[in-house]
Design a protein around this motif. Sequence first.
Motif, PDB file in Angstrom:
ATOM      1  N   THR A   1       0.810  -1.209   0.000  1.00  0.00           N
ATOM      2  CA  THR A   1       0.000   0.000   0.000  1.00  0.00           C
ATOM      3  C   THR A   1       0.850   1.268   0.000  1.00  0.00           C
ATOM      4  O   THR A   1       0.320   2.362   0.099  1.00  0.00           O
ATOM      5  N   ALA A   2       2.176   1.136  -0.103  1.00  0.00           N
ATOM      6  CA  ALA A   2       3.053   2.301  -0.078  1.00  0.00           C
ATOM      7  C   ALA A   2       3.214   2.883  -1.480  1.00  0.00           C
ATOM      8  O   ALA A   2       2.948   2.220  -2.484  1.00  0.00           O
ATOM      9  N   VAL A   3       3.660   4.138  -1.527  1.00  0.00           N
ATOM     10  CA  VAL A   3       3.905   4.840  -2.782  1.00  0.00           C
ATOM     11  C   VAL A   3       5.295   5.473  -2.698  1.00  0.00           C
ATOM     12  O   VAL A   3       5.653   6.057  -1.674  1.00  0.00           O
ATOM     13  N   ILE A   4       6.077   5.360  -3.777  1.00  0.00           N
ATOM     14  CA  ILE A   4       7.394   5.993  -3.862  1.00  0.00           C
ATOM     15  C   ILE A   4       7.400   6.872  -5.107  1.00  0.00           C
ATOM     16  O   ILE A   4       7.081   6.395  -6.197  1.00  0.00           O
TER      17      ILE A   4
ATOM     18  N   ASP B   1      10.199  -3.960  -9.827  1.00  0.00           N
ATOM     19  CA  ASP B   1       9.220  -3.053 -10.397  1.00  0.00           C
ATOM     20  C   ASP B   1       9.965  -2.056 -11.269  1.00  0.00           C
ATOM     21  O   ASP B   1      11.041  -1.587 -10.914  1.00  0.00           O
ATOM     22  N   VAL B   2       9.384  -1.725 -12.411  1.00  0.00           N
ATOM     23  CA  VAL B   2      10.010  -0.806 -13.346  1.00  0.00           C
ATOM     24  C   VAL B   2       9.016   0.294 -13.695  1.00  0.00           C
ATOM     25  O   VAL B   2       7.838   0.021 -13.923  1.00  0.00           O
ATOM     26  N   ALA B   3       9.495   1.529 -13.723  1.00  0.00           N
ATOM     27  CA  ALA B   3       8.693   2.676 -14.141  1.00  0.00           C
ATOM     28  C   ALA B   3       9.496   3.456 -15.173  1.00  0.00           C
ATOM     29  O   ALA B   3      10.710   3.264 -15.305  1.00  0.00           O
ATOM     30  N   THR B   4       8.826   4.343 -15.879  1.00  0.00           N
ATOM     31  CA  THR B   4       9.481   5.216 -16.847  1.00  0.00           C
ATOM     32  C   THR B   4       9.201   6.652 -16.450  1.00  0.00           C
ATOM     33  O   THR B   4       8.054   7.006 -16.165  1.00  0.00           O
ATOM     34  N   SER B   5      10.247   7.484 -16.440  1.00  0.00           N
ATOM     35  CA  SER B   5      10.044   8.878 -16.075  1.00  0.00           C
ATOM     36  C   SER B   5       9.278   9.605 -17.180  1.00  0.00           C
ATOM     37  O   SER B   5       9.436   9.310 -18.364  1.00  0.00           O
ATOM     38  N   ASP B   6       8.434  10.577 -16.768  1.00  0.00           N
ATOM     39  CA  ASP B   6       7.645  11.335 -17.736  1.00  0.00           C
ATOM     40  C   ASP B   6       8.456  12.514 -18.278  1.00  0.00           C
ATOM     41  O   ASP B   6       9.653  12.619 -18.033  1.00  0.00           O
TER      42      ASP B   6
ATOM     43  N   ARG C   1       3.531   2.546  -7.272  1.00  0.00           N
ATOM     44  CA  ARG C   1       2.352   2.398  -6.408  1.00  0.00           C
ATOM     45  C   ARG C   1       2.267   0.951  -5.922  1.00  0.00           C
ATOM     46  O   ARG C   1       2.865   0.062  -6.499  1.00  0.00           O
ATOM     47  N   ASN C   2       1.491   0.752  -4.869  1.00  0.00           N
ATOM     48  CA  ASN C   2       1.236  -0.590  -4.323  1.00  0.00           C
ATOM     49  C   ASN C   2       2.538  -1.297  -3.954  1.00  0.00           C
ATOM     50  O   ASN C   2       2.718  -2.489  -4.223  1.00  0.00           O
ATOM     51  N   VAL C   3       3.451  -0.572  -3.331  1.00  0.00           N
ATOM     52  CA  VAL C   3       4.746  -1.119  -2.931  1.00  0.00           C
ATOM     53  C   VAL C   3       4.603  -1.797  -1.572  1.00  0.00           C
ATOM     54  O   VAL C   3       4.130  -1.176  -0.618  1.00  0.00           O
TER      55      VAL C   3
ATOM     56  N   ASP D   1       4.018  -0.034   5.276  1.00  0.00           N
ATOM     57  CA  ASP D   1       2.700  -0.108   4.637  1.00  0.00           C
ATOM     58  C   ASP D   1       1.979   1.225   4.769  1.00  0.00           C
ATOM     59  O   ASP D   1       1.989   1.848   5.836  1.00  0.00           O
ATOM     60  N   GLY D   2       1.387   1.681   3.687  1.00  0.00           N
ATOM     61  CA  GLY D   2       0.623   2.913   3.681  1.00  0.00           C
ATOM     62  C   GLY D   2       1.455   4.180   3.611  1.00  0.00           C
ATOM     63  O   GLY D   2       0.911   5.275   3.485  1.00  0.00           O
ATOM     64  N   GLN D   3       2.761   4.069   3.665  1.00  0.00           N
ATOM     65  CA  GLN D   3       3.633   5.245   3.662  1.00  0.00           C
ATOM     66  C   GLN D   3       3.802   5.789   2.245  1.00  0.00           C
ATOM     67  O   GLN D   3       3.812   5.038   1.273  1.00  0.00           O
ATOM     68  N   THR D   4       3.944   7.117   2.137  1.00  0.00           N
ATOM     69  CA  THR D   4       4.291   7.752   0.872  1.00  0.00           C
ATOM     70  C   THR D   4       5.677   8.340   1.018  1.00  0.00           C
ATOM     71  O   THR D   4       5.904   9.185   1.883  1.00  0.00           O
TER      72      THR D   4
END
Length: 170
Positions: free
Chosen positions: A22-25, A55-60, A68-70, A105-108
């Motif tokens: 539930t964490a977000v980075i 997990d992989v993301a791409t910068s905008d 999300r959902n970490v 959990d739940g932390q941003t």
Amino acid sequence: IAVLALVQQPARDSNGQLRPGTAVITGTIVTDDKTPQPVRRARVVLSNGTRADNDVATSDDGGRFVFRNVPAGRYTVQANKAPYLPMFYGASRAERPGTPIAVADGQTVSGLTIRMTRGAALEGRVLDQRGEPMPGISVSAMRYQYSVVSGGRGLGTAAIVTSDDRGVYR
């Protein structure tokens, strides 16, 4: 007299998967110039070293990324994009370990900034004594690096390439 013992089996998930986190980075990838510019379309990897898949993301266009959902844990964040050197969050320079991020959990976790250094290329030509090109010659680029094991500094191979039919390597 017979005695029956009932042993309760551990609870099982209905679908066999782990509960999602539930964490977000969030963060930003920028150049290491005096006036930092966003690095768009950088590949950002979130890893905790124990998960089978990262997990992989791409910068905008603004260099921003979001995971999300970490699940709770300790993570490293690394950015990659040509022509920049791969860089970890919290590292003082390329090829240095970064700073792990502890997530509950739940932390941003927000405001992470990764500054990327532009890489370089070496190019040359291998010729024989008569000035003729030498194809198929192995060329190594070496660099000084520190050994974690010995604690000393020594030469290590940065890259190995082979000259082409014109004797050119890059």
